[in-house]
Scaffold this motif. Structure first.
Motif, PDB file in Angstrom:
ATOM      1  N   ASP A   1       0.833  -1.203   0.000  1.00  0.00           N
ATOM      2  CA  ASP A   1       0.000   0.000   0.000  1.00  0.00           C
ATOM      3  C   ASP A   1       0.868   1.254   0.000  1.00  0.00           C
ATOM      4  O   ASP A   1       0.600   2.221  -0.732  1.00  0.00           O
ATOM      5  CB  ASP A   1      -0.905   0.025   1.241  1.00  0.00           C
ATOM      6  N   HIS A   2       1.893   1.272   0.838  1.00  0.00           N
ATOM      7  CA  HIS A   2       2.757   2.454   0.944  1.00  0.00           C
ATOM      8  C   HIS A   2       3.557   2.688  -0.340  1.00  0.00           C
ATOM      9  O   HIS A   2       3.672   3.823  -0.801  1.00  0.00           O
ATOM     10  CB  HIS A   2       3.704   2.302   2.136  1.00  0.00           C
ATOM     11  N   VAL A   3       4.089   1.628  -0.892  1.00  0.00           N
ATOM     12  CA  VAL A   3       4.871   1.781  -2.117  1.00  0.00           C
ATOM     13  C   VAL A   3       3.980   2.238  -3.262  1.00  0.00           C
ATOM     14  O   VAL A   3       4.346   3.122  -4.041  1.00  0.00           O
ATOM     15  CB  VAL A   3       5.586   0.464  -2.464  1.00  0.00           C
ATOM     16  N   LEU A   4       2.786   1.664  -3.355  1.00  0.00           N
ATOM     17  CA  LEU A   4       1.870   2.071  -4.424  1.00  0.00           C
ATOM     18  C   LEU A   4       1.438   3.529  -4.277  1.00  0.00           C
ATOM     19  O   LEU A   4       1.302   4.249  -5.276  1.00  0.00           O
ATOM     20  CB  LEU A   4       0.641   1.164  -4.437  1.00  0.00           C
ATOM     21  N   ALA A   5       1.222   3.974  -3.054  1.00  0.00           N
ATOM     22  CA  ALA A   5       0.846   5.372  -2.847  1.00  0.00           C
ATOM     23  C   ALA A   5       1.944   6.295  -3.359  1.00  0.00           C
ATOM     24  O   ALA A   5       1.664   7.326  -4.002  1.00  0.00           O
ATOM     25  CB  ALA A   5       0.584   5.636  -1.361  1.00  0.00           C
ATOM     26  N   TYR A   6       3.181   5.933  -3.102  1.00  0.00           N
ATOM     27  CA  TYR A   6       4.320   6.737  -3.571  1.00  0.00           C
ATOM     28  C   TYR A   6       4.418   6.677  -5.092  1.00  0.00           C
ATOM     29  O   TYR A   6       4.621   7.707  -5.753  1.00  0.00           O
ATOM     30  CB  TYR A   6       5.597   6.204  -2.935  1.00  0.00           C
ATOM     31  N   VAL A   7       4.281   5.488  -5.661  1.00  0.00           N
ATOM     32  CA  VAL A   7       4.357   5.320  -7.115  1.00  0.00           C
ATOM     33  C   VAL A   7       3.269   6.132  -7.809  1.00  0.00           C
ATOM     34  O   VAL A   7       3.524   6.840  -8.794  1.00  0.00           O
ATOM     35  CB  VAL A   7       4.245   3.826  -7.481  1.00  0.00           C
ATOM     36  N   ARG A   8       2.053   6.046  -7.295  1.00  0.00           N
ATOM     37  CA  ARG A   8       0.950   6.781  -7.916  1.00  0.00           C
ATOM     38  C   ARG A   8       1.137   8.283  -7.803  1.00  0.00           C
ATOM     39  O   ARG A   8       0.760   9.040  -8.704  1.00  0.00           O
ATOM     40  CB  ARG A   8      -0.373   6.344  -7.291  1.00  0.00           C
ATOM     41  N   LYS A   9       1.729   8.728  -6.722  1.00  0.00           N
ATOM     42  CA  LYS A   9       2.011  10.158  -6.570  1.00  0.00           C
ATOM     43  C   LYS A   9       2.970  10.636  -7.648  1.00  0.00           C
ATOM     44  O   LYS A   9       2.782  11.718  -8.232  1.00  0.00           O
ATOM     45  CB  LYS A   9       2.596  10.427  -5.186  1.00  0.00           C
ATOM     46  N   GLN A  10       3.997   9.863  -7.942  1.00  0.00           N
ATOM     47  CA  GLN A  10       4.952  10.255  -8.976  1.00  0.00           C
ATOM     48  C   GLN A  10       4.319  10.234 -10.363  1.00  0.00           C
ATOM     49  O   GLN A  10       4.595  11.102 -11.197  1.00  0.00           O
ATOM     50  CB  GLN A  10       6.181   9.331  -8.944  1.00  0.00           C
ATOM     51  N   ILE A  11       3.455   9.267 -10.610  1.00  0.00           N
ATOM     52  CA  ILE A  11       2.761   9.207 -11.900  1.00  0.00           C
ATOM     53  C   ILE A  11       1.885  10.446 -12.083  1.00  0.00           C
ATOM     54  O   ILE A  11       1.883  11.081 -13.151  1.00  0.00           O
ATOM     55  CB  ILE A  11       1.917   7.924 -12.010  1.00  0.00           C
ATOM     56  N   ARG A  12       1.139  10.808 -11.036  1.00  0.00           N
ATOM     57  CA  ARG A  12       0.301  12.008 -11.126  1.00  0.00           C
ATOM     58  C   ARG A  12       1.156  13.252 -11.352  1.00  0.00           C
ATOM     59  O   ARG A  12       0.761  14.158 -12.097  1.00  0.00           O
ATOM     60  CB  ARG A  12      -0.532  12.157  -9.854  1.00  0.00           C
ATOM     61  N   THR A  13       2.315  13.297 -10.723  1.00  0.00           N
ATOM     62  CA  THR A  13       3.185  14.451 -10.879  1.00  0.00           C
ATOM     63  C   THR A  13       3.652  14.600 -12.319  1.00  0.00           C
ATOM     64  O   THR A  13       3.673  15.710 -12.868  1.00  0.00           O
ATOM     65  CB  THR A  13       4.409  14.330  -9.947  1.00  0.00           C
TER      66      THR A  13
ATOM     67  N   ALA B   1      10.507  13.517 -10.888  1.00  0.00           N
ATOM     68  CA  ALA B   1       9.417  12.545 -10.726  1.00  0.00           C
ATOM     69  C   ALA B   1       9.713  11.260 -11.483  1.00  0.00           C
ATOM     70  O   ALA B   1       9.447  10.153 -10.987  1.00  0.00           O
ATOM     71  CB  ALA B   1       8.097  13.151 -11.185  1.00  0.00           C
ATOM     72  N   THR B   2      10.270  11.370 -12.695  1.00  0.00           N
ATOM     73  CA  THR B   2      10.609  10.160 -13.445  1.00  0.00           C
ATOM     74  C   THR B   2      11.702   9.377 -12.726  1.00  0.00           C
ATOM     75  O   THR B   2      11.681   8.141 -12.682  1.00  0.00           O
ATOM     76  CB  THR B   2      11.082  10.496 -14.873  1.00  0.00           C
ATOM     77  N   ARG B   3      12.660  10.092 -12.145  1.00  0.00           N
ATOM     78  CA  ARG B   3      13.748   9.421 -11.429  1.00  0.00           C
ATOM     79  C   ARG B   3      13.249   8.768 -10.142  1.00  0.00           C
ATOM     80  O   ARG B   3      13.666   7.664  -9.787  1.00  0.00           O
ATOM     81  CB  ARG B   3      14.851  10.430 -11.118  1.00  0.00           C
ATOM     82  N   ARG B   4      12.399   9.460  -9.433  1.00  0.00           N
ATOM     83  CA  ARG B   4      11.843   8.889  -8.205  1.00  0.00           C
ATOM     84  C   ARG B   4      11.059   7.618  -8.512  1.00  0.00           C
ATOM     85  O   ARG B   4      11.135   6.630  -7.777  1.00  0.00           O
ATOM     86  CB  ARG B   4      10.936   9.910  -7.517  1.00  0.00           C
ATOM     87  N   LEU B   5      10.299   7.655  -9.578  1.00  0.00           N
ATOM     88  CA  LEU B   5       9.491   6.496  -9.944  1.00  0.00           C
ATOM     89  C   LEU B   5      10.379   5.321 -10.341  1.00  0.00           C
ATOM     90  O   LEU B   5      10.181   4.179  -9.882  1.00  0.00           O
ATOM     91  CB  LEU B   5       8.548   6.881 -11.091  1.00  0.00           C
ATOM     92  N   ARG B   6      11.349   5.591 -11.170  1.00  0.00           N
ATOM     93  CA  ARG B   6      12.276   4.537 -11.596  1.00  0.00           C
ATOM     94  C   ARG B   6      13.056   3.982 -10.406  1.00  0.00           C
ATOM     95  O   ARG B   6      13.277   2.770 -10.301  1.00  0.00           O
ATOM     96  CB  ARG B   6      13.217   5.112 -12.647  1.00  0.00           C
TER      97      ARG B   6
END
Length: 508
Positions: free
Chosen positions: A219-231, A253-258
């Motif tokens: 849940d926590h990782v997905l919340a972070y991933v989705r935040k970067q996608i929205r950004t 944001a692309t770097r954080r997601l990767r």
């Protein structure tokens, strides 16, 4: 590109019986000028699932009034929006369509609401006749044109107070104080479109998507991933408009997601995320050309401005400007081409699919306090190995390269700590803060390496043109001194980030 203005306004509830108080008594107002009544006819466009409204975006085609045409509004803050305007046309202008591409993708916007407004306008001017704000009483009739509630109508009256260009927002406080004394209260709806959608039964676009409180590591990782996608999606229009720091923020944001895909590979299946990460690396690289030049321009410009005038010999500033312009024009155009390309849109579609159907592994169901520290500390150990490797080299090109590799590891470890912070709290915050300090020292060192290469090139070009190279050599020496200072500083900063208590903190 469409004309842009910053719209700062406040809305208030009203009825047919509401009467404006005497606004000439507002501090700073010298005269209230009645401007008459204007009839406005606006059709608002969106997707069937109200994708634009869900992001608080407003797209309309309006006739009537001095600014009839197409309008696109982006939220900036409460009561503040950037409004882009294109002249009246039968179809959506290409410049506005481009700004909506990251959200609309392959979908064409359709009419969803029509608003007929009778607008009674007054101007609040200062004693010299300069406009301070425009006050309007709008009688509105809304009709739903598509989707849920089609054919439903709603009517209401509202008051708008819009600040004049370059006006002082404090003036709106003074007007509001006067309105409140007269019993006028702020509107609960942020826009006419929002109210129309709510009152015609189409409320889906106005409800913010909510997610359950994260419980598991997944849940926590997905919340972070989705935040970067929205950004990434949200910053697309800002990059196209060349807004300050937008390229940098999108690249981050692309770097954080990767980085999250790599760090949390026990939670998200890398067979799915690795190909996505490769595309994110491609996008970050395209964005980086322009961002790296921005950083270099500022560094060299600041260095030059800091020199005494007697030490700036030759056309240094002019050569810097010409050199920078030649390098940035192509990169700027390339970024726009990238955002318009099929590869980028396919990446956005892939990210949406990953967000909707995440490739979770068994570890995703475990408690965050057990799973997340393990991932963060793994990145930390990688950083420690690279730091040891960098510090064992004597000053020179090999150390420069090793420090650059350590910098990349520090960035990944910092992002790992940031992602874990909502679950792990202060320990993750302390970890990320101290690793960020290491990253900053390494980053300034690497920027100096890049700056010295650029200064050498500029000196060669100046020499070939018969110009003195004294100032270029002086700037080169300053950058060498900066690199030496960072190298001396690094062991102490790294020692603070590698304290055993820090590692123990994350394990509890």
């Amino acid at each position: 590109m469409a004309d842009t203005k910053r719209e700062i306004e406040r809305k208030y509830e009203a009825t047919d019986a509401t009467r404006l108080p005497d606004l000439s008594r507002v501090a700073g107002v010298g005269r209230v000028e009645k401007r008459g009544v204007t009839e406005l006819d606006a059709v608002y466009y969106d997707t069937a699932d109200l994708r634009l409204a869900s992001h608080s975006l407003t797209l309309r085609r309006r006739t009537g009034g001095a600014d009839e045409g197409w309008h696109l509004k982006f939220p900036v803050a409460t009561g503040i929006r950037d409004e882009l305007h294109e002249p009246l046309a039968d179809t959506l202008p290409r410049s506005i369509a481009a700004l909506l591409r990251s959200r609309l993708r392959h979908t064409e916007p359709v009419p969803v609401v029509r608003l007929l407004s009778s607008r009674d306008v007054q101007h609040l001017n200062d004693p010299d006749g300069t406009l301070l704000a425009e006050v309007s009483v709008d009688t509105v009739c809304a009709e739903r044109l598509a989707g849920e509630g089609t054919g439903t109508t709603a009517t209401w009256t509202e008051i708008e107070v819009e600040l004049a260009d370059d006006g002082d927002p404090a003036f709106l406080d003074a007007v509001e104080k006067r309105l409140r004394k007269a019993g006028v209260r702020p509107s609960e709806s942020p826009s006419k479109l929002a109210r129309a959608l709510a009152e015609t039964g189409a409320v889906r676009g106005e409800k913010k998507r909510t997610e359950e409180d994260p419980q598991t590591a997944g849940d926590h990782v997905l919340a972070y991933v989705r935040k970067q996608i929205r950004t990434i999606v949200d910053l697309d229009p800002a990059v196209r408009r060349d807004l300050p720091d937008s390229v940098h923020k999108m690249r981050v944001a692309t770097r954080r997601l990767r980085s999250a895909f790599k760090t949390y590979r026990r939670i998200l299946d890398r067979e799915v995320t690795d190909p996505v990460g490769a595309e994110l690396k491609w996008l970050a690289g395209e964005l980086g050309v322009d961002r790296d030049q921005e950083v270099l321009d500022k560094r060299l410009g600041d260095r030059t401005e800091a020199l005494p005038a007697t030490l700036v010999l030759g056309p240094v500033r002019g050569r810097l400007q010409v050199w920078s312009a030649a390098r940035r024009t192509g990169s700027r155009r390339r970024i726009t081409d990238v955002l318009d390309g099929k590869r980028y849109l396919a990446l956005l579609d892939t990210l949406d699919a990953l967000s909707a159907d995440p490739p979770l592994r068994p570890a995703a169901s475990r408690a965050p306090a057990k799973e997340l520290p393990r991932a963060v500390l793994k990145d930390y150990k990688k950083l420690a190995r690279r730091m040891d490797h960098a510090l064992e080299h004597p000053p020179g090109p090999e150390r420069d390269a090793a420090m650059h590799e350590a910098r990349k590891a520090a960035k990944r470890a910092r992002y790992a700590g940031d992602a874990a912070r909502p679950a792990l709290g202060k320990p993750a915050k302390r970890f990320a803060k101290r690793v960020k300090a290491v990253q900053s020292v390494l980053g300034d060192h690497q920027d100096s390496v890049v700056a010295r290469e650029a200064l050498r090139t500029l000196a060669i070009e100046a020499h070939a043109a018969g110009e003195t190279t004294f100032t270029w050599g002086l700037l080169y020496g300053h950058e060498e001194a900066t690199a030496d200072a960072r190298e001396r500083e690094l062991p102490e900063v790294w020692a603070r980030a590698s304290e055993p208590v820090l590692r123990a903190d994350l394990k509890h």
